[in-house]
Write a protein that holds these residues in place. Structure first.
Motif, PDB file in Angstrom:
ATOM      1  N   VAL A  37       0.887  -1.158   0.000  1.00 53.92           N
ATOM      2  CA  VAL A  37       0.000   0.000   0.000  1.00 53.92           C
ATOM      3  C   VAL A  37       0.925   1.208   0.000  1.00 53.92           C
ATOM      4  O   VAL A  37       1.707   1.397   0.933  1.00 53.92           O
ATOM      5  CB  VAL A  37      -0.920   0.010   1.242  1.00 53.92           C
ATOM      6  N   LEU A  38       0.853   1.997  -1.071  1.00 50.33           N
ATOM      7  CA  LEU A  38       1.777   3.107  -1.274  1.00 50.33           C
ATOM      8  C   LEU A  38       1.000   4.399  -1.406  1.00 50.33           C
ATOM      9  O   LEU A  38       0.214   4.575  -2.334  1.00 50.33           O
ATOM     10  CB  LEU A  38       2.629   2.842  -2.515  1.00 50.33           C
ATOM     11  N   LEU A  39       1.217   5.311  -0.450  1.00 48.03           N
ATOM     12  CA  LEU A  39       0.441   6.543  -0.367  1.00 48.03           C
ATOM     13  C   LEU A  39       1.326   7.775  -0.395  1.00 48.03           C
ATOM     14  O   LEU A  39       2.437   7.761   0.138  1.00 48.03           O
ATOM     15  CB  LEU A  39      -0.366   6.563   0.933  1.00 48.03           C
ATOM     16  N   SER A  40       0.798   8.846  -0.964  1.00 48.12           N
ATOM     17  CA  SER A  40       1.488  10.133  -0.931  1.00 48.12           C
ATOM     18  C   SER A  40       1.411  10.693   0.485  1.00 48.12           C
ATOM     19  O   SER A  40       0.629  10.225   1.326  1.00 48.12           O
ATOM     20  CB  SER A  40       0.835  11.114  -1.906  1.00 48.12           C
ATOM     21  N   THR A  85       1.533  -0.556   4.124  1.00 46.09           N
ATOM     22  CA  THR A  85       1.002  -1.916   4.042  1.00 46.09           C
ATOM     23  C   THR A  85       0.542  -2.403   5.413  1.00 46.09           C
ATOM     24  O   THR A  85      -0.471  -3.099   5.514  1.00 46.09           O
ATOM     25  CB  THR A  85       2.067  -2.866   3.455  1.00 46.09           C
ATOM     26  N   ASP A  86       1.247  -2.023   6.458  1.00 50.46           N
ATOM     27  CA  ASP A  86       0.880  -2.456   7.813  1.00 50.46           C
ATOM     28  C   ASP A  86      -0.502  -1.948   8.229  1.00 50.46           C
ATOM     29  O   ASP A  86      -1.137  -2.541   9.091  1.00 50.46           O
ATOM     30  CB  ASP A  86       1.912  -1.991   8.839  1.00 50.46           C
ATOM     31  N   ALA A  87      -0.960  -0.877   7.624  1.00 48.21           N
ATOM     32  CA  ALA A  87      -2.268  -0.307   7.972  1.00 48.21           C
ATOM     33  C   ALA A  87      -3.375  -0.776   7.031  1.00 48.21           C
ATOM     34  O   ALA A  87      -4.504  -0.303   7.121  1.00 48.21           O
ATOM     35  CB  ALA A  87      -2.192   1.218   7.950  1.00 48.21           C
ATOM     36  N   TYR A  88      -3.070  -1.706   6.148  1.00 45.72           N
ATOM     37  CA  TYR A  88      -4.036  -2.148   5.130  1.00 45.72           C
ATOM     38  C   TYR A  88      -5.397  -2.516   5.715  1.00 45.72           C
ATOM     39  O   TYR A  88      -6.437  -2.081   5.216  1.00 45.72           O
ATOM     40  CB  TYR A  88      -3.467  -3.321   4.325  1.00 45.72           C
ATOM     41  N   ALA A  89      -5.426  -3.307   6.769  1.00 45.06           N
ATOM     42  CA  ALA A  89      -6.696  -3.763   7.352  1.00 45.06           C
ATOM     43  C   ALA A  89      -7.576  -2.594   7.785  1.00 45.06           C
ATOM     44  O   ALA A  89      -8.797  -2.639   7.625  1.00 45.06           O
ATOM     45  CB  ALA A  89      -6.436  -4.694   8.529  1.00 45.06           C
ATOM     46  N   GLU A  90      -6.958  -1.523   8.289  1.00 46.88           N
ATOM     47  CA  GLU A  90      -7.716  -0.379   8.777  1.00 46.88           C
ATOM     48  C   GLU A  90      -8.168   0.568   7.664  1.00 46.88           C
ATOM     49  O   GLU A  90      -9.177   1.259   7.812  1.00 46.88           O
ATOM     50  CB  GLU A  90      -6.897   0.427   9.793  1.00 46.88           C
ATOM     51  N   ILE A  91      -7.426   0.629   6.565  1.00 42.64           N
ATOM     52  CA  ILE A  91      -7.710   1.643   5.537  1.00 42.64           C
ATOM     53  C   ILE A  91      -8.135   1.066   4.188  1.00 42.64           C
ATOM     54  O   ILE A  91      -8.418   1.811   3.256  1.00 42.64           O
ATOM     55  CB  ILE A  91      -6.497   2.576   5.326  1.00 42.64           C
ATOM     56  N   LYS A  92      -8.246  -0.252   4.075  1.00 39.84           N
ATOM     57  CA  LYS A  92      -8.473  -0.881   2.769  1.00 39.84           C
ATOM     58  C   LYS A  92      -9.726  -0.381   2.053  1.00 39.84           C
ATOM     59  O   LYS A  92      -9.739  -0.296   0.833  1.00 39.84           O
ATOM     60  CB  LYS A  92      -8.494  -2.394   2.887  1.00 39.84           C
ATOM     61  N   GLU A  99      -3.259   2.884  -5.500  1.00 40.36           N
ATOM     62  CA  GLU A  99      -2.506   2.948  -4.248  1.00 40.36           C
ATOM     63  C   GLU A  99      -2.092   1.563  -3.750  1.00 40.36           C
ATOM     64  O   GLU A  99      -1.394   1.447  -2.754  1.00 40.36           O
ATOM     65  CB  GLU A  99      -3.324   3.671  -3.173  1.00 40.36           C
ATOM     66  N   ILE A 100      -2.522   0.538  -4.466  1.00 41.39           N
ATOM     67  CA  ILE A 100      -2.204  -0.834  -4.089  1.00 41.39           C
ATOM     68  C   ILE A 100      -1.366  -1.458  -5.193  1.00 41.39           C
ATOM     69  O   ILE A 100      -1.751  -1.457  -6.353  1.00 41.39           O
ATOM     70  CB  ILE A 100      -3.486  -1.663  -3.866  1.00 41.39           C
ATOM     71  N   MET A 101      -0.227  -1.981  -4.831  1.00 45.11           N
ATOM     72  CA  MET A 101       0.625  -2.675  -5.773  1.00 45.11           C
ATOM     73  C   MET A 101       0.539  -4.164  -5.488  1.00 45.11           C
ATOM     74  O   MET A 101       0.670  -4.586  -4.337  1.00 45.11           O
ATOM     75  CB  MET A 101       2.079  -2.224  -5.620  1.00 45.11           C
TER      76      MET A 101
END
Length: 107
Positions: A37-40, A85-92, A99-101
């Motif tokens: 998960v790659l965010l600005s 990526t560690d926050a994926y479950a909370e922000i998916k 934003e997802i590779m």
């Protein structure tokens, strides 16, 4: 080194060896991650997973064709992206597809 607005030029991106996303093609380029998960910086803040102001390095880049328009700086067109990526479950449920590779994790 990024410019005053925090953008990078193509040479800096290529030398970093990190992947970069070109929206026009819809593809990631360079060595990619199996899943990330790659965010600005602004999206990190918006989603409640802000970056560390000092010391956190980019994990990838996003090309923005219009970056620098009207400023005379047409070289720095890449924004840093940070691994969340560690926050994926909370922000998916709030993520945009770009934003997802890689393959999404089902939960």
């Amino acid at each position: 080194m990024p410019n005053a607005q925090g953008r990078f030029n193509r040479q800096e991106v290529l030398e970093s060896g990190l992947p970069y996303f070109i929206p026009r093609t819809g593809q990631w380029n360079g060595k990619t991650y199996p899943f990330a998960v790659l965010l600005s910086k602004s999206r990190c803040k918006e989603l409640g997973v802000p970056i560390m102001e000092h010391g956190e390095q980019p994990s990838a880049f996003l090309y923005a064709a219009n970056a620098g328009s009207g400023t005379g700086d047409n070289q720095h067109r890449y924004y840093a992206l940070y691994d969340r990526t560690d926050a994926y479950a909370e922000i998916k449920d709030k993520l945009h597809p770009r934003e997802i590779m890689g393959k999404q994790i089902s939960n």
